[in-house]
Design an enzyme around this catalytic site. Structure first.
Site, PDB file in Angstrom:
ATOM      1  N   HIS A 173       0.852  -1.200   0.000  1.00  0.00           N
ATOM      2  CA  HIS A 173       0.000   0.000   0.000  1.00  0.00           C
ATOM      3  C   HIS A 173       0.883   1.243   0.000  1.00  0.00           C
ATOM      4  O   HIS A 173       1.276   1.741   1.057  1.00  0.00           O
ATOM      5  CB  HIS A 173      -0.916  -0.013   1.229  1.00  0.00           C
ATOM      6  CG  HIS A 173      -1.945   1.082   1.244  1.00  0.00           C
ATOM      7  ND1 HIS A 173      -3.297   0.838   1.167  1.00  0.00           N
ATOM      8  CD2 HIS A 173      -1.824   2.424   1.328  1.00  0.00           C
ATOM      9  CE1 HIS A 173      -3.956   1.987   1.214  1.00  0.00           C
ATOM     10  NE2 HIS A 173      -3.077   2.969   1.313  1.00  0.00           N
ATOM     11  N   GLU A 193     -10.698   3.965   7.280  1.00  0.00           N
ATOM     12  CA  GLU A 193      -9.669   4.892   7.756  1.00  0.00           C
ATOM     13  C   GLU A 193     -10.395   6.084   8.378  1.00  0.00           C
ATOM     14  O   GLU A 193     -10.365   6.296   9.575  1.00  0.00           O
ATOM     15  CB  GLU A 193      -8.767   5.340   6.613  1.00  0.00           C
ATOM     16  CG  GLU A 193      -7.684   6.326   7.020  1.00  0.00           C
ATOM     17  CD  GLU A 193      -6.904   6.879   5.840  1.00  0.00           C
ATOM     18  OE1 GLU A 193      -5.813   7.429   6.067  1.00  0.00           O
ATOM     19  OE2 GLU A 193      -7.390   6.801   4.690  1.00  0.00           O
ATOM     20  N   HIS A 236      -9.742   1.766  -0.448  1.00  0.00           N
ATOM     21  CA  HIS A 236      -9.570   2.388   0.863  1.00  0.00           C
ATOM     22  C   HIS A 236     -10.914   2.389   1.595  1.00  0.00           C
ATOM     23  O   HIS A 236     -11.934   2.790   1.036  1.00  0.00           O
ATOM     24  CB  HIS A 236      -9.113   3.839   0.707  1.00  0.00           C
ATOM     25  CG  HIS A 236      -7.684   3.994   0.282  1.00  0.00           C
ATOM     26  ND1 HIS A 236      -7.161   3.373  -0.825  1.00  0.00           N
ATOM     27  CD2 HIS A 236      -6.668   4.724   0.819  1.00  0.00           C
ATOM     28  CE1 HIS A 236      -5.884   3.710  -0.944  1.00  0.00           C
ATOM     29  NE2 HIS A 236      -5.555   4.531   0.042  1.00  0.00           N
TER      30      HIS A 236
END
Length: 330
Positions: A12, A195, A192
């Site tokens: 990543h 987060e 993603h």
């Protein structure tokens, strides 16, 4: 061999986000572009929060205007990775920044990136694979253009498709069409989530986009039922602890849930995300994990094994990288 000297796999990392500040400053000087507002007095990137980070990120990227710029960028980034003894890396590439989503322009940029990657593999042994990535806050229609770029260039080098950007913009499911395009082309999928979005964003990503890996995903810890689902399904989290702490997702390393996730059976890997923005390297990530959680060499060997199993590469590459992970004591 110390823990920080171990060979490493990184899954990543954003290519533009890994640009050393000195490289961007030099390129800006060549192009007579004023980027003074994005650096602090020491010459490092300067931002206030995640959303300001996105602004600074895109400002830094604005001086990357040609395939040759990306050739030079790729070499600079991979040289930094080699310094941390990274032997295999997967880098997110944004066709939006490499030709504006135009397939022909993207192919030119990609050829330059691949040339640099091939040279670095011959010179330093590091293997790179590319994951074209749509930018969430650019919207679903632009994501379809990114997916088309990925479709047209799928192969040994372009092996995956993903999404980054502002998690507050829209929902994962808004991008289903683009991810279906990529899946039909044979690309493996990541996005993603978890987060800035909570556990529900991770659920949405798995349900709506059917990804096999999640970028970050750490806020799944707020829903232990989801954590157990991730463990049972074998979904891999691309965890970037230094990034999470630097951006304030967690106040300090000891608050980070990577150890708890791993203890509950979730497959976790470790990466830097946008290393110079967060004053991070793969060496420092390993060092901080060892210091904070008492992890030993066996733990890091296991992390590498998980990452290699989850890598978006063919079996021949996987076997070659496995040999690079062997240490003299192995």
């Amino acid at each position: 061999m110390s823990i920080t000297d171990l060979p490493k796999i990184e899954l990543h990392m954003h290519l533009e986000g890994a640009a050393p500040p000195a490289f961007i400053r030099g390129l800006a000087a060549e192009k007579k572009a004023d980027l003074s507002g994005i650096f602090d007095e020491r010459g490092a990137y300067k931002y206030k929060d995640f959303w300001d980070f996105l602004r600074v990120y895109e400002a830094a990227t604005s001086v990357l205007k040609t395939p040759q710029d990306y050739y030079r960028l790729t070499r600079a980034v991979l040289e930094e990775s080699v310094a941390s003894n990274v032997v295999y890396t997967e880098s997110f590439l944004a066709p939006d920044f490499c030709g504006g989503g135009d397939v022909a322009a993207w192919a030119d940029y990609l050829a330059a990136i691949k040339q640099a990657a091939d040279e670095m593999e011959r010179e330093a042994g590091i293997v790179m694979r590319a994951i074209p990535t749509c930018v969430r806050h650019f919207g679903p229609d632009q994501a379809k253009k990114t997916a088309q770029c990925a479709q047209e260039t799928v192969g040994d080098f372009v092996t995956g498709f993903g999404m980054g950007g502002d998690e507050a913009m829209g929902k994962q499911g808004d991008f289903k069409y683009a991810f279906d395009m990529a899946r039909e082309a044979g690309l493996r999928l990541t996005t993603h989530a978890g987060e800035w979005g909570g556990p529900e964003s991770v659920r949405d990503a798995i349900r709506d986009l059917k990804v096999e890996r999640i970028g970050h995903g750490v806020r799944a810890i707020e829903d232990l039922g989801l954590v157990d689902e991730l463990a049972e399904a074998g979904v891999v989290l691309e965890v970037c602890p230094g990034s999470n702490v630097a951006l304030g997702v967690y106040a300090k390393w000891s608050d980070h849930p990577i150890a708890k996730l791993r203890e509950r059976g979730v497959k976790v890997t470790v990466s830097t995300d946008d290393p110079p923005f967060f004053h991070s390297t793969m060496r420092s990530e390993f060092d901080n994990l060892a210091e904070t959680f008492g992890w030993e060499e066996a733990d890091f060997v296991a992390l590498n094994t998980t990452a290699l199993d989850a890598a978006f590469c063919d079996n021949a590459t996987r076997e070659a990288v496995a040999k690079k992970l062997e240490t003299p004591d192995a």
